[in-house]
Design a protein around this motif. Structure first.
Motif, PDB file in Angstrom:
ATOM      1  N   LYS A  18      -1.115  -8.012   6.167  1.00 58.46           N
ATOM      2  CA  LYS A  18      -0.287  -7.815   7.359  1.00 58.46           C
ATOM      3  C   LYS A  18       0.861  -6.853   7.068  1.00 58.46           C
ATOM      4  N   GLU A  19       1.516  -7.013   5.931  1.00 55.23           N
ATOM      5  CA  GLU A  19       2.643  -6.157   5.537  1.00 55.23           C
ATOM      6  C   GLU A  19       2.225  -4.684   5.436  1.00 55.23           C
ATOM      7  N   LEU A  20       1.014  -4.453   4.929  1.00 47.00           N
ATOM      8  CA  LEU A  20       0.542  -3.082   4.706  1.00 47.00           C
ATOM      9  C   LEU A  20      -0.337  -2.556   5.834  1.00 47.00           C
ATOM     10  N   ASN A  21      -0.501  -3.363   6.871  1.00 40.33           N
ATOM     11  CA  ASN A  21      -1.354  -2.997   7.997  1.00 40.33           C
ATOM     12  C   ASN A  21      -2.792  -2.724   7.529  1.00 40.33           C
ATOM     13  N   LEU A  22      -3.276  -3.600   6.682  1.00 41.00           N
ATOM     14  CA  LEU A  22      -4.645  -3.550   6.174  1.00 41.00           C
ATOM     15  C   LEU A  22      -5.332  -4.855   6.519  1.00 41.00           C
ATOM     16  N   THR A  23      -6.604  -4.928   6.210  1.00 41.91           N
ATOM     17  CA  THR A  23      -7.320  -6.192   6.371  1.00 41.91           C
ATOM     18  C   THR A  23      -7.435  -6.859   4.997  1.00 41.91           C
ATOM     19  N   PHE A  58       0.168 -12.239  -4.985  1.00 43.10           N
ATOM     20  CA  PHE A  58       0.804 -10.924  -4.986  1.00 43.10           C
ATOM     21  C   PHE A  58       2.315 -11.064  -5.152  1.00 43.10           C
ATOM     22  N   LYS A  59       2.872 -10.234  -6.031  1.00 42.42           N
ATOM     23  CA  LYS A  59       4.324 -10.148  -6.197  1.00 42.42           C
ATOM     24  C   LYS A  59       4.808  -8.916  -5.440  1.00 42.42           C
ATOM     25  N   GLU A  60       6.112  -8.798  -5.320  1.00 42.85           N
ATOM     26  CA  GLU A  60       6.710  -7.641  -4.640  1.00 42.85           C
ATOM     27  C   GLU A  60       6.276  -6.331  -5.317  1.00 42.85           C
ATOM     28  N   SER A  61       6.229  -6.327  -6.644  1.00 41.65           N
ATOM     29  CA  SER A  61       5.814  -5.124  -7.374  1.00 41.65           C
ATOM     30  C   SER A  61       4.353  -4.759  -7.077  1.00 41.65           C
ATOM     31  N   ASP A  62       3.514  -5.770  -6.814  1.00 42.73           N
ATOM     32  CA  ASP A  62       2.115  -5.512  -6.445  1.00 42.73           C
ATOM     33  C   ASP A  62       2.044  -4.821  -5.091  1.00 42.73           C
ATOM     34  N   ILE A  63       2.883  -5.254  -4.175  1.00 43.22           N
ATOM     35  CA  ILE A  63       2.927  -4.639  -2.846  1.00 43.22           C
ATOM     36  C   ILE A  63       3.386  -3.190  -2.972  1.00 43.22           C
ATOM     37  N   ASP A  64       4.383  -2.938  -3.823  1.00 44.01           N
ATOM     38  CA  ASP A  64       4.838  -1.560  -4.048  1.00 44.01           C
ATOM     39  C   ASP A  64       3.712  -0.700  -4.611  1.00 44.01           C
ATOM     40  N   ALA A  65       2.948  -1.237  -5.551  1.00 45.14           N
ATOM     41  CA  ALA A  65       1.815  -0.510  -6.134  1.00 45.14           C
ATOM     42  C   ALA A  65       0.761  -0.224  -5.063  1.00 45.14           C
ATOM     43  N   LEU A  66       0.523  -1.194  -4.197  1.00 43.86           N
ATOM     44  CA  LEU A  66      -0.449  -0.997  -3.118  1.00 43.86           C
ATOM     45  C   LEU A  66       0.024   0.065  -2.126  1.00 43.86           C
ATOM     46  N   LYS A  67       1.321   0.180  -1.936  1.00 41.36           N
ATOM     47  CA  LYS A  67       1.848   1.240  -1.068  1.00 41.36           C
ATOM     48  C   LYS A  67       1.556   2.615  -1.662  1.00 41.36           C
ATOM     49  N   ILE A  68       1.645   2.735  -2.989  1.00 42.19           N
ATOM     50  CA  ILE A  68       1.305   3.996  -3.655  1.00 42.19           C
ATOM     51  C   ILE A  68      -0.190   4.282  -3.483  1.00 42.19           C
ATOM     52  N   ILE A  69      -1.011   3.260  -3.637  1.00 42.64           N
ATOM     53  CA  ILE A  69      -2.453   3.411  -3.448  1.00 42.64           C
ATOM     54  C   ILE A  69      -2.747   3.897  -2.032  1.00 42.64           C
ATOM     55  N   GLU A  70      -2.102   3.282  -1.050  1.00 39.41           N
ATOM     56  CA  GLU A  70      -2.302   3.694   0.344  1.00 39.41           C
ATOM     57  C   GLU A  70      -1.827   5.132   0.577  1.00 39.41           C
ATOM     58  N   CYS A  71      -0.730   5.498  -0.057  1.00 38.64           N
ATOM     59  CA  CYS A  71      -0.217   6.865   0.048  1.00 38.64           C
ATOM     60  C   CYS A  71      -1.249   7.852  -0.493  1.00 38.64           C
ATOM     61  N   LEU A  72      -1.777   7.577  -1.668  1.00 34.45           N
ATOM     62  CA  LEU A  72      -2.775   8.465  -2.275  1.00 34.45           C
ATOM     63  C   LEU A  72      -4.035   8.530  -1.418  1.00 34.45           C
ATOM     64  N   LYS A  73      -4.433   7.382  -0.887  1.00 29.43           N
ATOM     65  CA  LYS A  73      -5.618   7.336  -0.032  1.00 29.43           C
ATOM     66  C   LYS A  73      -5.410   8.184   1.222  1.00 29.43           C
ATOM     67  N   SER A  74      -4.207   8.160   1.771  1.00 29.81           N
ATOM     68  CA  SER A  74      -3.934   8.925   3.000  1.00 29.81           C
ATOM     69  C   SER A  74      -3.969  10.437   2.767  1.00 29.81           C
ATOM     70  N   THR A  75      -3.878  10.865   1.509  1.00 29.28           N
ATOM     71  CA  THR A  75      -3.992  12.295   1.201  1.00 29.28           C
ATOM     72  C   THR A  75      -5.445  12.717   1.050  1.00 29.28           C
ATOM     73  N   GLY A  76      -6.349  11.761   1.141  1.00 25.33           N
ATOM     74  CA  GLY A  76      -7.765  12.064   0.983  1.00 25.33           C
ATOM     75  C   GLY A  76      -8.268  11.875  -0.438  1.00 25.33           C
ATOM     76  N   MET A  77      -7.442  11.318  -1.291  1.00 26.94           N
ATOM     77  CA  MET A  77      -7.858  11.102  -2.680  1.00 26.94           C
ATOM     78  C   MET A  77      -8.950  10.036  -2.721  1.00 26.94           C
ATOM     79  N   PRO A  78     -10.049  10.328  -3.403  1.00 26.26           N
ATOM     80  CA  PRO A  78     -11.134   9.336  -3.508  1.00 26.26           C
ATOM     81  C   PRO A  78     -10.704   8.110  -4.320  1.00 26.26           C
ATOM     82  N   ILE A  79     -11.321   6.990  -4.013  1.00 23.57           N
ATOM     83  CA  ILE A  79     -11.033   5.728  -4.693  1.00 23.57           C
ATOM     84  C   ILE A  79     -11.195   5.884  -6.208  1.00 23.57           C
ATOM     85  N   LYS A  80     -12.208   6.622  -6.644  1.00 19.21           N
ATOM     86  CA  LYS A  80     -12.455   6.811  -8.076  1.00 19.21           C
ATOM     87  C   LYS A  80     -11.249   7.464  -8.764  1.00 19.21           C
ATOM     88  N   GLU A  81     -10.643   8.452  -8.104  1.00 18.14           N
ATOM     89  CA  GLU A  81      -9.472   9.116  -8.679  1.00 18.14           C
ATOM     90  C   GLU A  81      -8.241   8.207  -8.647  1.00 18.14           C
TER      91      GLU A  81
END
Length: 144
Positions: free
Chosen positions: A11-16, A42-65
């Motif tokens: 819910k926080e990250l607007n994901l499922t 999940f800890k707060e630091s995990d949520i921060d890491a997931l925000k970075i993952i979402e940021c990279l994903k939004s640039t079109g970076m593949p999951i493998k990268e």
């Protein structure tokens, strides 16, 4: 230390929750702890890491990268150069995307002006032998 459930994080990250489970399956969340019964905590630091993952994903970076990046983070200081290089590459990619979007916006803005002028005149004929009409036609042909 406060922990969050998968549904709270989703819910926080607007994901499922499904998306988060997929990320976990793909190795993007090795940092997330689990209870003895397997429930993710999940800890707060995990949520921060997931925000970075979402940021990279939004640039079109593949999951493998993205997985490579997560692995580099786990590798500590010896991977600082790889992480820096990756972000510099992402920066260049996003800048190129923004430039393309800027060109697209210019075409859209011209089309808005074209149709607004036609609406105000009650006809598209207003653009015949009109500088703006030929300008818009030229721009449209170049970009679309």
């Amino acid at each position: 230390m406060k922990t969050y459930s998968i549904s709270e994080v989703a819910k926080e990250l607007n994901l499922t929750p499904y998306a988060l489970r997929y990320y976990d399956k793909e190795g993007l969340m090795p940092f997330v702890e689990r209870t003895s019964s397997g429930t993710r905590l999940f800890k707060e630091s995990d949520i921060d890491a997931l925000k970075i993952i979402e940021c990279l994903k939004s640039t079109g970076m593949p999951i493998k990268e993205i997985k490579n990046f997560i692995d580099w983070c786990s590798g500590g200081d010896s991977t600082l150069q790889q992480r820096y290089d990756m972000f510099m590459e992402r920066k260049a990619t996003v800048e190129a995307q923004m430039e393309e979007l800027k060109k697209t916006m210019e075409v859209i803005e011209h089309k808005c002006l074209y149709y607004k002028t036609a609406l105000d005149a009650g006809t598209e004929n207003i653009h015949k032998n009109n500088k703006i009409g030929s300008l818009i036609t030229n721009l449209t042909e170049k970009h679309l």
